[in-house]
Motif scaffolding. Structure first.
Motif, PDB file in Angstrom:
ATOM      1  N   GLN A 179       0.824  -1.204   0.000  1.00 49.47           N
ATOM      2  CA  GLN A 179       0.000   0.000   0.000  1.00 49.47           C
ATOM      3  C   GLN A 179       0.860   1.257   0.000  1.00 49.47           C
ATOM      4  N   SER A 180       1.891   1.271   0.866  1.00 48.86           N
ATOM      5  CA  SER A 180       2.728   2.465   0.957  1.00 48.86           C
ATOM      6  C   SER A 180       4.017   2.158   1.698  1.00 48.86           C
ATOM      7  N   ASN A 200      -6.368   5.087  10.516  1.00 48.35           N
ATOM      8  CA  ASN A 200      -5.585   5.381   9.319  1.00 48.35           C
ATOM      9  C   ASN A 200      -4.207   5.934   9.650  1.00 48.35           C
ATOM     10  N   TRP A 214       2.284   8.802  11.024  1.00 41.95           N
ATOM     11  CA  TRP A 214       2.148   8.524   9.593  1.00 41.95           C
ATOM     12  C   TRP A 214       0.693   8.372   9.187  1.00 41.95           C
ATOM     13  N   ASP A 215       0.400   8.721   7.953  1.00 41.80           N
ATOM     14  CA  ASP A 215      -0.831   8.318   7.281  1.00 41.80           C
ATOM     15  C   ASP A 215      -0.509   6.998   6.586  1.00 41.80           C
ATOM     16  N   SER A 217      -2.291   4.962   4.687  1.00 42.17           N
ATOM     17  CA  SER A 217      -2.785   4.729   3.331  1.00 42.17           C
ATOM     18  C   SER A 217      -1.838   5.296   2.287  1.00 42.17           C
ATOM     19  N   SER A 218      -1.324   6.491   2.559  1.00 36.85           N
ATOM     20  CA  SER A 218      -0.463   7.168   1.587  1.00 36.85           C
ATOM     21  C   SER A 218       1.016   7.052   1.901  1.00 36.85           C
ATOM     22  N   GLY A 219       1.362   6.699   3.157  1.00 42.50           N
ATOM     23  CA  GLY A 219       2.745   6.690   3.580  1.00 42.50           C
ATOM     24  C   GLY A 219       3.275   8.072   3.917  1.00 42.50           C
ATOM     25  N   GLN A 220       2.398   9.075   3.925  1.00 41.37           N
ATOM     26  CA  GLN A 220       2.821  10.444   4.198  1.00 41.37           C
ATOM     27  C   GLN A 220       3.237  10.612   5.657  1.00 41.37           C
TER      28      GLN A 220
END
Length: 385
Positions: A179-180, A200, A214-215, A217-220
């Protein structure tokens, strides 16, 4: 002779506390009373746990519903217990030495991360006519996997972190679908925490002296909390000392803020972290944004070896005493009181009254900066390690 210290502490949703000391462990209820143990040095009224480990236990976990408890020792033996009667429901030998274990959300599988960078899963129970097979390979890293956790909510993800400074988020059970990646740490990533109140998001801790949000889902990277700003006074006033014995592969004059463990405190919407050799726990609130806020350093008098959460209470296991002036207390328990954290005197006293085992001397645990160094190679005992 001295009393062996607690090396790992784990808690369950049913109110059990697992206290690991070398090759044995006690299970207590929420009042600190031992209800089951692998040790022979307990009252006859305490349930004796069979299938006892013969070597040092290196990682443990409860299932999300608290019905199962798993251990893995240095001999690569994984044992899964039914917490209703503490009988062993499965025991297996794995090929590589584990670094972390966790149950999937259903409790049907145990996930096992190892020092060769792989994560496998194995059923927690077998039917009478089912033949045990090798654990199924889920995913692989190119370096030591330091921790493995499951996300909450849907879809389900398996989160892993490694010695190469990254967080990986993979779909579960088809973990070949990545996913990320969470990139940003500058040292090995030791620990991951996920939470039901933040399905999340994840918080990681690292040898770079930071906690990161971290997020998934996005890896942000959402936020970085620098522990040096909070903890440097402990070096300044001498309460934490630098030394070759603790950082044998590093410059002895280097300050380090290595995160050992991060946990979520569900009822308080908080996270708590333990930092190697520091006599504190770091508590962070989870707020809108999302963001980590109201960061507090709570002094607990002695360095912490591990930390867990029992309801709204924090259970911090002490590292072995470093001098004659240190007490031989095993742990301290903190509870929320009037918006702050105070010692739960009753539960702390109950845990500190427990016997573990008598040993000649308490050996300091190897620093995470030893095995975390990419140049460090742990000499294998055999070709299978």
């Amino acid at each position: 002779m001295v009393r062996a210290s607690i090396t790992l502490v784990e808690t369950s949703s049913q109110g059990h506390i697992a206290l690991v000391f070398d090759a044995n462990f006690h299970i207590t209820d929420s009042t600190g009373k031992i209800v089951a143990s692998t040790s022979d040095d307990v009252d006859a009224s305490v349930a004796k746990i069979g299938g006892a480990n013969k070597d040092r236990i290196i990682t443990v976990a409860f299932s999300q519903d608290g019905s199962l408890f798993a251990t893995c020792n240095n001999e690569k033996t994984v044992t899964i217990y039914n917490t209703a009667d503490w009988t062993a429901v499965r025991s297996l030998i794995i090929a590589k030495r584990a670094t972390a274990i966790t149950f999937d959300p259903s409790g049907a599988y145990l996930l096992i991360a190892d020092k060769f960078g792989e994560v496998h899963r194995t059923p927690t129970a077998l039917s009478a006519d089912e033949v045990a097979s090798k654990p199924e390979l889920l995913l692989g890293h190119v370096s030591i996997v330091c921790d493995v956790k499951m996300s909450y909510g849907s879809p389900s993800y398996v989160l892993t972190c490694d010695r190469d400074e990254k967080l990986r988020v993979s779909k579960y059970p088809n973990a070949y679908n990545i996913q990320s990646f969470g990139l940003g740490h500058t040292e090995f990533v030791t620990t991951i925490a996920t939470a039901q109140f933040a399905p999340n998001n994840a918080v990681t801790g690292s040898g770079d002296g930071t906690l990161r949000l971290w997020d998934i889902s996005s890896g942000q990277l959402v936020q970085t909390v620098d522990l040096q700003e909070l903890l440097e006074p402990y070096y300044t006033d001498g309460r934490v000392r630098m030394g070759v014995s603790n950082f044998e592969d590093r410059n002895a004059a280097t300050q380090r803020y290595g995160v050992l463990r991060v946990r979520s405190i569900e009822g308080q919407r908080m996270f708590v972290a333990a930092v190697e050799r520091f006599p504190v726990v770091v508590v962070l609130s989870f707020g809108e944004g999302p963001a980590l806020a109201n960061v507090r350093v709570v002094d607990v008098a002695r360095p912490v070896a591990d930390v867990a959460v029992l309801g709204d209470r924090i259970v911090a296991a002490y590292a072995p005493p470093s001098g004659e002036t240190d007490s031989d207390d095993l742990a301290v328990v903190l509870e929320p009181t009037n918006g702050d954290l105070a010692t739960d005197v009753t539960l702390s006293a109950a845990l500190n009254a427990l016997s573990t085992q008598q040993i000649e001397a308490a050996a300091p645990a190897p620093s995470i900066y030893v095995w975390g160094n990419k140049m460090y190679m742990d000499p294998p005992k055999d070709d299978e390690d």
